[in-house]
Design a protein around this motif. Structure first.
Motif, short mmCIF file in Angstrom:
data_model
loop_
_atom_site.label_atom_id
_atom_site.label_comp_id
_atom_site.label_asym_id
_atom_site.label_seq_id
_atom_site.Cartn_x
_atom_site.Cartn_y
_atom_site.Cartn_z
N ALA A 60 36.85 28.72 9.88
CA ALA A 60 37.92 28.11 10.81
C ALA A 60 39.11 28.49 9.71
CB ALA A 60 37.80 26.93 11.14
N PHE A 61 38.82 27.80 8.24
CA PHE A 61 39.78 27.99 7.25
C PHE A 61 41.26 27.03 7.65
CE2 PHE A 61 37.83 32.32 6.67
CZ PHE A 61 37.14 31.77 5.86
N ASP A 62 40.91 26.23 8.57
CA ASP A 62 41.99 25.12 8.77
C ASP A 62 42.69 24.48 7.56
OD1 ASP A 62 44.09 23.94 10.40
OD2 ASP A 62 42.77 22.36 11.06
N GLY A 63 43.81 24.84 7.04
CA GLY A 63 44.33 23.94 6.04
C GLY A 63 43.97 24.66 4.57
N LEU A 64 43.07 25.76 4.78
CA LEU A 64 42.55 26.42 3.55
C LEU A 64 42.56 25.47 2.08
CD1 LEU A 64 44.33 29.73 3.32
CD2 LEU A 64 41.92 29.38 3.25
N HIS A 65 41.51 24.37 2.33
CA HIS A 65 41.18 23.45 1.36
C HIS A 65 40.18 24.02 0.26
CE1 HIS A 65 37.11 23.08 3.13
NE2 HIS A 65 37.75 22.24 3.99
N LEU A 66 39.79 23.26 -0.73
CA LEU A 66 39.38 23.82 -1.86
C LEU A 66 37.90 24.37 -1.55
CD1 LEU A 66 39.92 20.83 -4.59
CD2 LEU A 66 41.05 23.10 -4.48
N GLY A 67 37.24 23.81 -0.73
CA GLY A 67 35.91 24.30 -0.07
C GLY A 67 36.25 25.69 0.33
N HIS A 68 37.20 25.84 1.38
CA HIS A 68 37.35 27.27 1.84
C HIS A 68 37.94 28.37 0.70
CE1 HIS A 68 39.06 24.95 5.68
NE2 HIS A 68 37.75 25.30 5.61
N GLN A 69 38.68 27.57 -0.22
CA GLN A 69 39.13 28.76 -1.24
C GLN A 69 38.02 29.10 -2.11
OE1 GLN A 69 42.13 26.88 -3.51
NE2 GLN A 69 42.98 25.72 -1.70
N ALA A 70 36.91 28.21 -2.34
CA ALA A 70 35.95 28.58 -3.30
C ALA A 70 35.08 29.85 -2.47
CB ALA A 70 35.04 27.53 -3.29
#
Length: 316
Positions: A24-34
């Motif tokens: 989903a990548f909503d917000g592109l937080h640190l988990g998404h970025q990793a």
């Protein structure tokens, strides 16, 4: 060259294949970025293009019929963030009854392999997909062995003894804990958008505002805030912002209204970003405009005091 497409049936199939990450990548937080960075690194090592598969609307919003969790960012910000992380192509798929009705095996064969030529597929922890969320990482791994791609995942990303998640960020924002939200996002929390015309009531009250409509049906926070405005010059500009329905003047639709201190320019249609620094108070309904203006004066003074140390550190 970066490329965005909405319909995988029209995607240009790359015969050399691709490395895909899904979320989903909503917000592109640190988990998404990793997750995205691992996929990009894998793509570069294989000399393939890196493709991010994401959805609009978000699956939770689709199934909740518009009453899902508040969005952490706009679709545009999500796509631009994926490109900044090194993604070559973004498949922004329309999440509708047709797509949600695909069984996991069909999604893999038709979308990941048939349209995108996946040689590797990267997903986050607890990944689920397909009709009734029947697909999981183990099914993806089996399909990969059958169809010729590697199924890859990452370990959960933790911050301050807790797992990074969009839910945790929403909770921090609702509590006005912008330091915690920033630690999970890897950057300050910002709402971006294009300045739209409002009723111009603020100008008559001595507080002209730049107005942004919100990404999605609901916001993860509300109230009055000390903020900084990005996109109007080399440095952010100090401001005070209201995010809510404006009950004193009979508002209904949530709106982000920002008064930029010591600033007078026509910025309609400009894209700006509002960085949230500190919550000042909850939104209230006042008995008339004089009481509202008196409180706005106090809010502006308080916001200036909150933001002053940031300006001191910037010029030191």
């Amino acid at each position: 060259m970066s490329r965005l497409f909405r319909d995988v049936d029209r995607a240009m199939h790359a015969s050399q294949g691709s490395v895909v990450c899904i979320g989903a990548f909503d917000g592109l937080h640190l988990g998404h970025q990793a997750l995205v960075r691992r996929a990009v690194e894998d793509a570069r090592a294989r000399d393939l293009r890196a493709v991010a598969v994401t959805f609009d609307p978000l699956p939770r919003q689709f199934f909740a019929r518009g009453a899902g969790p508040a969005r952490l960012g706009s679709t545009r910000a999500r796509v631009e963030g994926l490109f900044r992380l090194g993604i070559d192509e973004v498949a922004l798929l329309r999440f509708d009854a047709r797509l949600s009705g695909l069984d996991p095996e069909t999604f893999v064969s038709r979308v990941l392999v048939g349209a995108l030529g996946a040689r590797a597929v990267w997903v986050g922890p607890d990944f689920r997909f397909g009709r009734a969320r029947a697909g999981d990482f183990e099914l993806l791994r089996r399909e990969g062995a059958r169809l010729g791609f590697d199924a890859c995942t990452i370990e959960p990303v933790g911050v301050e003894a807790g797992r990074v998640s969009s839910t945790r960020i929403r909770e921090a924002l609702a509590a006005g804990d912008f330091q915690q939200a920033a630690s999970l996002l890897g950057r300050p929390y910002v709402i971006e958008g294009r300045v739209v015309r409002g009723r111009q009531l603020g100008r008559t009250l001595g507080y002209p505002t730049a107005n942004l409509r919100l990404p999605g049906a609901a916001a993860p926070l509300s109230g009055i805030f000390a903020t900084r405005v990005h996109g109007l010059g080399p440095e952010p500009l100090d401001a005070v912002s209201s995010l809510g329905t404006r009950p004193t003047v009979g508002g209904i639709e949530p709106l982000l209204e920002t008064h930029i201190f010591d600033f007078d320019a026509d910025i309609y249609s400009r894209r700006i970003g509002i960085e949230f620094v500190e919550k000042l108070r909850d939104e209230l309904k006042f008995d008339g405009l004089p009481a509202l203006v008196a409180q706005m004066d106090r809010d502006a003074d308080q916001a200036r005091r909150v933001l002053a140390p940031l300006n001191t550190r910037r010029t030191a």
